[in-house]
Motif scaffolding. Structure first.
Motif, PDB file in Angstrom:
ATOM      1  N   ILE A   1       0.826  -1.211   0.000  1.00 26.86           N
ATOM      2  CA  ILE A   1       0.000   0.000   0.000  1.00 26.86           C
ATOM      3  C   ILE A   1       0.866   1.270   0.000  1.00 26.86           C
ATOM      4  CG2 ILE A   1      -0.318  -0.172   2.514  1.00 26.86           C
ATOM      5  CD1 ILE A   1      -2.709   1.482  -0.009  1.00 26.86           C
ATOM      6  N   LEU A   2       2.043   1.206   0.618  1.00 27.25           N
ATOM      7  CA  LEU A   2       2.925   2.384   0.579  1.00 27.25           C
ATOM      8  C   LEU A   2       3.273   2.721  -0.865  1.00 27.25           C
ATOM      9  CD1 LEU A   2       5.509   1.616   3.423  1.00 27.25           C
ATOM     10  CD2 LEU A   2       3.576   3.188   3.546  1.00 27.25           C
ATOM     11  N   GLY A   3       3.637   1.685  -1.634  1.00 33.10           N
ATOM     12  CA  GLY A   3       3.988   1.905  -3.038  1.00 33.10           C
ATOM     13  C   GLY A   3       2.814   2.475  -3.811  1.00 33.10           C
ATOM     14  N   GLU A   4       1.625   1.898  -3.591  1.00 30.29           N
ATOM     15  CA  GLU A   4       0.434   2.382  -4.313  1.00 30.29           C
ATOM     16  C   GLU A   4       0.145   3.848  -3.989  1.00 30.29           C
ATOM     17  OE1 GLU A   4      -0.747   0.869  -6.693  1.00 30.29           O
ATOM     18  OE2 GLU A   4      -0.810  -1.301  -6.374  1.00 30.29           O
ATOM     19  N   LEU A   5       0.236   4.197  -2.719  1.00 28.85           N
ATOM     20  CA  LEU A   5      -0.057   5.581  -2.324  1.00 28.85           C
ATOM     21  C   LEU A   5       1.014   6.542  -2.849  1.00 28.85           C
ATOM     22  CD1 LEU A   5      -1.245   5.016   1.359  1.00 28.85           C
ATOM     23  CD2 LEU A   5      -2.672   5.679  -0.592  1.00 28.85           C
ATOM     24  N   CYS A   6       2.274   6.125  -2.781  1.00 22.89           N
ATOM     25  CA  CYS A   6       3.367   6.994  -3.242  1.00 22.89           C
ATOM     26  C   CYS A   6       3.247   7.238  -4.748  1.00 22.89           C
ATOM     27  CB  CYS A   6       4.721   6.391  -2.889  1.00 22.89           C
ATOM     28  SG  CYS A   6       5.075   6.466  -1.108  1.00 22.89           S
ATOM     29  N   ILE A   7       2.869   6.199  -5.497  1.00 19.46           N
ATOM     30  CA  ILE A   7       2.710   6.361  -6.951  1.00 19.46           C
ATOM     31  C   ILE A   7       1.534   7.293  -7.231  1.00 19.46           C
ATOM     32  CG2 ILE A   7       2.065   5.176  -9.097  1.00 19.46           C
ATOM     33  CD1 ILE A   7       3.616   2.701  -7.951  1.00 19.46           C
ATOM     34  N   LYS A   8       0.406   7.043  -6.604  1.00 23.06           N
ATOM     35  CA  LYS A   8      -0.801   7.828  -6.884  1.00 23.06           C
ATOM     36  C   LYS A   8      -0.613   9.307  -6.515  1.00 23.06           C
ATOM     37  CE  LYS A   8      -5.069   9.323  -7.179  1.00 23.06           C
ATOM     38  NZ  LYS A   8      -5.392  10.046  -8.412  1.00 23.06           N
ATOM     39  N   HIS A   9      -0.017   9.557  -5.350  1.00 20.23           N
ATOM     40  CA  HIS A   9       0.042  10.937  -4.842  1.00 20.23           C
ATOM     41  C   HIS A   9       1.441  11.555  -4.936  1.00 20.23           C
ATOM     42  CE1 HIS A   9      -4.088  10.625  -3.476  1.00 20.23           C
ATOM     43  NE2 HIS A   9      -3.788   9.461  -2.920  1.00 20.23           N
ATOM     44  N   ASN A  10       2.350  10.875  -5.636  1.00 21.75           N
ATOM     45  CA  ASN A  10       3.725  11.349  -5.778  1.00 21.75           C
ATOM     46  C   ASN A  10       4.339  11.731  -4.420  1.00 21.75           C
ATOM     47  OD1 ASN A  10       6.090  11.900  -7.084  1.00 21.75           O
ATOM     48  ND2 ASN A  10       5.499  13.965  -7.703  1.00 21.75           N
ATOM     49  N   ILE A  11       4.334  10.762  -3.531  1.00 19.58           N
ATOM     50  CA  ILE A  11       4.960  10.931  -2.212  1.00 19.58           C
ATOM     51  C   ILE A  11       6.328  10.261  -2.273  1.00 19.58           C
ATOM     52  CG2 ILE A  11       4.840  10.266   0.222  1.00 19.58           C
ATOM     53  CD1 ILE A  11       1.741  10.333  -0.089  1.00 19.58           C
ATOM     54  N   GLN A  12       7.385  11.014  -1.994  1.00 16.55           N
ATOM     55  CA  GLN A  12       8.730  10.453  -2.141  1.00 16.55           C
ATOM     56  C   GLN A  12       9.557  10.483  -0.859  1.00 16.55           C
ATOM     57  OE1 GLN A  12      10.635  12.349  -5.515  1.00 16.55           O
ATOM     58  NE2 GLN A  12       8.806  12.156  -6.770  1.00 16.55           N
ATOM     59  N   GLY A  13       8.964  10.955   0.233  1.00 16.18           N
ATOM     60  CA  GLY A  13       9.745  11.064   1.474  1.00 16.18           C
ATOM     61  C   GLY A  13       9.669   9.807   2.325  1.00 16.18           C
ATOM     62  N   GLU A  14       9.899   9.970   3.618  1.00 15.37           N
ATOM     63  CA  GLU A  14       9.925   8.851   4.565  1.00 15.37           C
ATOM     64  C   GLU A  14       8.684   7.978   4.404  1.00 15.37           C
ATOM     65  OE1 GLU A  14      12.246   8.198   6.906  1.00 15.37           O
ATOM     66  OE2 GLU A  14      13.508   9.949   6.569  1.00 15.37           O
ATOM     67  N   ASN A  15       8.872   6.659   4.363  1.00 17.91           N
ATOM     68  CA  ASN A  15       7.718   5.762   4.258  1.00 17.91           C
ATOM     69  C   ASN A  15       7.913   4.519   5.125  1.00 17.91           C
ATOM     70  OD1 ASN A  15       8.389   3.786   1.405  1.00 17.91           O
ATOM     71  ND2 ASN A  15       9.678   5.485   2.019  1.00 17.91           N
TER      72      ASN A  15
END
Lengths: 380, 207
Positions: free
Chosen positions: B116-130
């Motif tokens: 889910i981290l990958g899915e959310l980062c891809i969808k919302h362009n989140i690139q920081g701490e995960n």
């Protein structure tokens, strides 16, 4: 941010029980990878699995009071060794237990006849049983972020200590070789034909391995020789679920952020790479080192010795690399022979002695996650 | 501005307001109906497992489409008790009980709770701490404390934090919160309120 100290470090692997023993085996050039058959692969594959004879010793070493899984026993053996080295009281409410794993007790799915309650496939339930066996009074925390779990467990412990939320953290990572995980890498065509060959031009994928490694982290050193974690961060490629960013965006960002947290952007003396042996990962990592100005820094992958131990990999490799730093040695990257066009730099191929001050540990995983940390000697 | 989303079987609530409710008899297709409600075109949604669909839907109403925080200064911290157990069992049955090792490489990815981290980062362009954490403390307190520390030590400017569990079609729950730097001053109060709303919910189980 002030430093966090590694006041003790331990591990077990197919090479044996104990960090000292494992490090001697590594220096002697021994690898844990052996050919075996799996129900999840059409052809025999190489894995670094722990021998039954070693597993048979665990009960004697830990004397559990409840039925435990193989993974839980591996963790408790490692924990007992950590506790024997260091004045750490698990009952102290200021101390916490962090467990890192990608798939935990996934082998329970394959066992219909077991004394272990089925609920123990939940990571939090398993961690709680282990924490109770060790005497912890706090609820444990599990970090499961694919192949960066082990590095992130250390980073989490460090941040919680820095925030004053705990005083010391026992961080232990473990994963098993199971048909479940083999099937994933095999069906993704990411399992090596033969032995894995990190950074080699003919690399074809991973070999999976199993191990357990752990550290105790503290805001204060227990001895003047304790290594310290001076920087660390995680990032996400935000690019693809199973393939790393071709531009090495996330790992480059994590490394550069990590270096910027050190005094005067200090460069490490060596890099303990992730180096899984897959085509995309190793090319991406090599590019990230170049983009981060680390092209001339010696690096190696330990996957040719221990295989890819998934969530345990980052912690295992930090523990082994910390010992290498203490002994001023750069370890050889087993399995590498020839450089290819997509790998910009060659890893270390021989054991080299050299006075050193610090190293960088990197990790990358499914879901686009990257994490790295920097470890330094205390000034003598 | 802090914003939160709570999903329980048949309802999605955003900042306390009912956003979507499955019609009687449509609880089985809750995830698909909810996706249609948001009226977006994101075909990857249909490939995700239920756990990721739950996380994806929880983030949709609260992560701003345009935000000031840079992608590298935006983080995501999630926690769960169930993890990927539902998908693990499904994958095990499809691959091993049915003896089909090439069942679905893509499905293997969803046996990682952190997918889910990958899915959310891809969808919302989140690139920081995960981070993806699993623990038995069924509230947002640990995530709140950790997020505060990362805002401080890693210079985050925004962070998505959330709790999520998925066991079966009628036993799941999520509670996601979007936090920006300016919200930190009120974060303790916000979390106390959300913990009250969300975790007094009858199905919470702390072993």
């Amino acid at each position: 941010m002030s430093a966090t100290y590694i006041t003790s470090a331990e591990m077990l692997s197919p090479l044996g029980i104990g960090l000292d023993h494992n490090f001697q085996q590594i220096k002697a050039g021994v690898s844990g990878l052996k050919e075996q058959k799996s129900a999840a692969a059409r052809t025999p594959i190489f894995c670094a699995a722990i021998a039954e004879e070693q597993v048979a010793e665990y009960d004697h070493l830990i004397q559990p009071t409840v039925p435990l899984t193989k993974l839980e026993k591996m963790v408790l053996v490692t924990a007992k060794r950590l506790l024997a080295q260091h004045n750490f009281d698990p009952r102290d409410p200021k101390n916490i237990f962090i467990f890192c794993t990608t798939k935990g007790n996934i082998d329970l799915l394959f066992e219909s006849d077991t004394l272990i309650p089925k609920g123990r496939i939940l990571f939090s339930d398993s961690a709680q049983v282990m924490a109770r066996q060790l005497g912890f009074t706090n609820l444990p925390i599990v970090v499961s972020n694919a192949c960066i779990s082990g590095v992130e467990g250390i980073l989490l412990g460090r941040q919680l200590i820095q925030a004053g939320l705990c005083q010391q953290a026992m961080v232990i990572a473990a994963d098993l070789v199971t048909d479940f995980t083999i099937s994933g890498f095999y069906s993704l065509k990411a399992y090596a034909k033969g032995l894995c060959r990190p950074f080699d031009k003919d690399r074809t994928g991973v070999n999976l391995g199993e191990c357990c490694a752990g550290v105790i982290l503290s805001g204060k050193p227990a001895s003047s020789k304790d290594l310290k974690i001076i920087a660390g961060t995680s990032s996400n490629d935000a690019n693809h679920m199973t393939a790393p960013s071709r531009e090495a965006r996330g790992l480059s960002q994590a490394i550069q952020h990590c270096l910027s947290q050190t005094e005067e952007d200090q460069l490490p003396d060596f890099i303990s790479a992730h180096g899984t042996g897959t085509r995309y990962n190793d090319a991406m990592e090599s590019l990230a080192f170049q983009q981060s100005g680390l092209g001339e820094i010696p690096f190696f992958s330990l996957k040719g010795i221990f295989g890819h131990t998934l969530g345990a990999a980052g912690l295992l490799e930090t523990v082994v690399s910390a010992e290498a730093l203490k002994q001023n040695t750069i370890l050889p990257s087993i399995g590498f022979e020839n450089a290819g066009e997509d790998v910009k730099y060659q890893p270390a191929t021989q054991l080299v002695w050299s006075p050193m001050k610090s190293f960088l540990k990197t990790a990358s995983g499914f879901g686009g996650g990257n994490a790295c940390l920097m470890v330094e000697k205390s000034p003598s | 501005m802090a914003s939160y989303c709570i999903i329980q079987p048949s309802t999605i609530r955003h900042n306390g307001q009912l956003l979507f409710e499955a019609r009687v008899g449509e609880e089985q297709s809750f995830f698909l109906e909810a996706y249609r409600y948001f009226d977006i075109n994101y075909p990857k949604f249909h490939k995700m497992d239920r756990f990721c669909q739950l996380g994806f839907l929880s983030a949709l109403p609260i992560v701003p489409e345009k935000r000031l925080a840079a992608p590298s200064k935006t983080g995501v911290l999630l926690a769960s008790k169930s993890g990927s157990i539902h998908t693990d069992q499904h994958y095990y049955e499809k691959v091993f009980a049915a003896d089909n090792i090439f069942y679905s490489p893509a499905q293997f990815t969803y046996t990682l709770p952190s997918a889910i981290l990958g899915e959310l980062c891809i969808k919302h362009n989140i690139q920081g701490e995960n981070y993806f954490l699993l623990h038995g403390m069924q509230n947002l307190d640990l995530l709140k404390d950790y997020a505060k520390q990362l805002f401080h030590s890693q210079q985050l400017d925004a962070c998505l934090i959330g709790w999520m569990d998925y066991y079966t079609t009628d036993h799941f729950q999520s509670c996601y919160l979007w936090v920006e730097r300016e919200d930190l001053i009120n974060l303790d109060t916000i979390i106390i309120n959300i913990n009250k709303i969300c975790f007094d919910y009858g199905k919470a189980t702390v072993s």
